[in-house]
Design an enzyme around this catalytic site. Structure first.
Site, PDB file in Angstrom:
ATOM      1  N   ASN A   9       0.875  -1.175   0.000  1.00  0.00           N
ATOM      2  CA  ASN A   9       0.000   0.000   0.000  1.00  0.00           C
ATOM      3  C   ASN A   9       0.910   1.221   0.000  1.00  0.00           C
ATOM      4  OD1 ASN A   9      -1.819   2.035   0.443  1.00  0.00           O
ATOM      5  ND2 ASN A   9      -2.271   1.485   2.574  1.00  0.00           N
ATOM      6  N   TRP A  10       1.002   1.849  -1.148  1.00  0.00           N
ATOM      7  CA  TRP A  10       1.919   3.003  -1.268  1.00  0.00           C
ATOM      8  C   TRP A  10       1.382   4.226  -0.532  1.00  0.00           C
ATOM      9  CZ3 TRP A  10       3.619   3.149  -7.180  1.00  0.00           C
ATOM     10  CH2 TRP A  10       4.364   1.997  -7.466  1.00  0.00           C
ATOM     11  N   LYS A  11       0.121   4.208  -0.134  1.00  0.00           N
ATOM     12  CA  LYS A  11      -0.541   5.380   0.453  1.00  0.00           C
ATOM     13  C   LYS A  11      -0.340   6.585  -0.474  1.00  0.00           C
ATOM     14  CE  LYS A  11       0.356   3.419   4.953  1.00  0.00           C
ATOM     15  NZ  LYS A  11      -0.083   3.503   6.334  1.00  0.00           N
ATOM     16  N   HIS A  94      -9.750   0.945   4.615  1.00  0.00           N
ATOM     17  CA  HIS A  94      -8.469   1.111   5.315  1.00  0.00           C
ATOM     18  C   HIS A  94      -8.689   2.021   6.520  1.00  0.00           C
ATOM     19  CE1 HIS A  94      -4.363   2.361   6.181  1.00  0.00           C
ATOM     20  NE2 HIS A  94      -3.975   1.271   5.524  1.00  0.00           N
ATOM     21  N   GLU A  96      -7.153   4.425   7.637  1.00  0.00           N
ATOM     22  CA  GLU A  96      -6.964   5.861   7.379  1.00  0.00           C
ATOM     23  C   GLU A  96      -8.201   6.453   6.708  1.00  0.00           C
ATOM     24  OE1 GLU A  96      -3.170   5.436   5.426  1.00  0.00           O
ATOM     25  OE2 GLU A  96      -2.294   4.850   7.338  1.00  0.00           O
ATOM     26  N   GLU A 165      -5.750  -5.338  10.287  1.00  0.00           N
ATOM     27  CA  GLU A 165      -4.759  -4.286  10.496  1.00  0.00           C
ATOM     28  C   GLU A 165      -5.067  -3.568  11.814  1.00  0.00           C
ATOM     29  OE1 GLU A 165      -2.697  -3.042   6.673  1.00  0.00           O
ATOM     30  OE2 GLU A 165      -4.428  -1.753   6.890  1.00  0.00           O
ATOM     31  N   GLY A 171       1.919   2.025  10.661  1.00  0.00           N
ATOM     32  CA  GLY A 171       2.836   3.157  10.531  1.00  0.00           C
ATOM     33  C   GLY A 171       3.491   3.571  11.830  1.00  0.00           C
ATOM     34  N   SER A 209       2.955  -2.404  10.252  1.00  0.00           N
ATOM     35  CA  SER A 209       4.411  -2.404  10.461  1.00  0.00           C
ATOM     36  C   SER A 209       5.060  -3.748  10.137  1.00  0.00           C
ATOM     37  CB  SER A 209       4.751  -1.944  11.880  1.00  0.00           C
ATOM     38  OG  SER A 209       4.288  -0.615  12.080  1.00  0.00           O
ATOM     39  N   GLY A 230       2.625  -1.297   4.233  1.00  0.00           N
ATOM     40  CA  GLY A 230       2.676   0.123   3.905  1.00  0.00           C
ATOM     41  C   GLY A 230       4.104   0.580   3.682  1.00  0.00           C
ATOM     42  N   GLY A 231       4.689   1.150   4.720  1.00  0.00           N
ATOM     43  CA  GLY A 231       6.018   1.772   4.611  1.00  0.00           C
ATOM     44  C   GLY A 231       7.062   0.893   3.927  1.00  0.00           C
TER      45      GLY A 231
HETATM   46  C1  PEP Z   1      -1.006  -0.018   5.749  1.00  0.00           C
HETATM   47  O1  PEP Z   1      -0.971   1.120   5.323  1.00  0.00           O
HETATM   48  O2  PEP Z   1      -1.934  -0.772   5.409  1.00  0.00           O
HETATM   49  C2  PEP Z   1       0.061  -0.483   6.635  1.00  0.00           C
HETATM   50  C3  PEP Z   1       0.004  -1.666   7.158  1.00  0.00           C
HETATM   51  O3  PEP Z   1       1.087   0.423   6.866  1.00  0.00           O
HETATM   52  P1  PEP Z   1       2.481   0.088   7.597  1.00  0.00           P
HETATM   53  O4  PEP Z   1       2.999  -1.199   7.018  1.00  0.00           O
HETATM   54  O5  PEP Z   1       3.364   1.259   7.267  1.00  0.00           O
HETATM   55  O6  PEP Z   1       2.196  -0.039   9.056  1.00  0.00           O
END
Ligand code: PEP
Length: 247
Positions: A9-11, A94, A96, A165, A171, A209, A230-231
């Site tokens: 997930n590039w956000k 998601h 967010e 999640e 994040g 994470s 994500g990251g």
């Molecule tokens: C996400 O955005 O779905 C996510 C899991 O982010 P991260 O891996 O950065 O926690």
């Protein structure tokens, strides 16, 4: 045996230049991957990434979709529009989106419906906040979130991918332990089992994470069928290490 799915997930990150470099590095590294791989990109980059992943092992994903089919909804992107770019997956609900855009369970459920109707696989995200976990409400919260999607989608629920999640892990660098994640995944699997005879072949991803160092342990849990990353999906080497840990 079902293949795990690792979805990035590039956000709201990327540029034409950095996307090109990232996708080339991933494409070169995934040819022998055992798992399925996808990248969920910002909408303006769907066309670019569609052409760059064509002929590779990488599938294209979107990060959100409108709950409406078409019409006067300025700024929105419909599921049929996503389909025109050969989008295979779309994130729905998601945290967010739930947190910053007020998306309720019912909206998330309708979005999943729209995505399925367009022939795209929704990746439905569920997860509890830290306060909810500390209040012992994790199970109740994730079951409520998933129940809305099951209720709205009937037997089509077997076509959905679920992502657990925990909001406190997204994040933040705080990952759920493999045991904590497995415990919730088992709850979700049981809920899916009650809704469809195909629950065993459904994918339940873990997100929060996940990184190159912790992926192998998380992905070895019996009910963890992949990762939503994500990251770490923005760094080719880290994302490829996670992909290599999947089966
Ligand atoms: C996400 O955005 O779905 C996510 C899991 O982010 P991260 O891996 O950065 O926690």
């Amino acid at each position: 045996m079902k293949k795990q799915l690792i979805a990035g997930n590039w956000k709201m990150n990327g540029s034409l230049q950095s996307n090109a470099a990232l996708v080339s590095a991933l494409a070169a590294g995934v040819s022998n991957a055992r798992c399925q791989v996808a990248v969920c990109v910002p909408a303006p980059y769907l066309a670019q990434v569609q052409s760059r992943v064509a002929g590779t092992r990488i599938d294209l994903g979107a990060q959100d979709v409108s709950q409406h089919e078409a019409g006067a909804y300025t700024g929105e992107v419909s599921a049929t529009m996503l389909r025109e770019f050969a989008t295979r997956y779309c994130l729905v609900g998601h945290s967010e989106r739930r947190q910053y855009h007020g998306e309720a369970d019912a909206t998330v459920a309708v979005k999943a419906q729209r995505v399925l109707a367009a022939g795209i696989t929704p990746i439905v995200c569920v997860g509890e906040t830290l306060a909810e976990r500390e209040a012992g409400r994790t199970e109740e919260v994730v079951k409520r979130q998933l129940a809305a999607v099951i209720h709205a989608n009937g037997h089509c629920i077997s076509e959905v991918v679920v992502a657990y999640e925990p909001v406190w892990a997204i994040g933040t660098g705080k990952t759920a332990s493999p045991e904590q994640a497995q415990q919730v995944h088992a709850v979700l699997r049981a809920q899916l089992h009650a809704a469809t005879e195909h629950s065993d072949r459904m994918l339940i991803l873990y997100g929060g994470s996940m990184n190159a160092a912790n992926a192998a342990q998380l992905l070895s849990q019996p009910d963890i069928d992949g990762g939503l990353v994500g990251g770490a999906s923005l760094k080719a080497a880290d994302f490829l290490t996670i992909i290599a840990a999947a089966r």
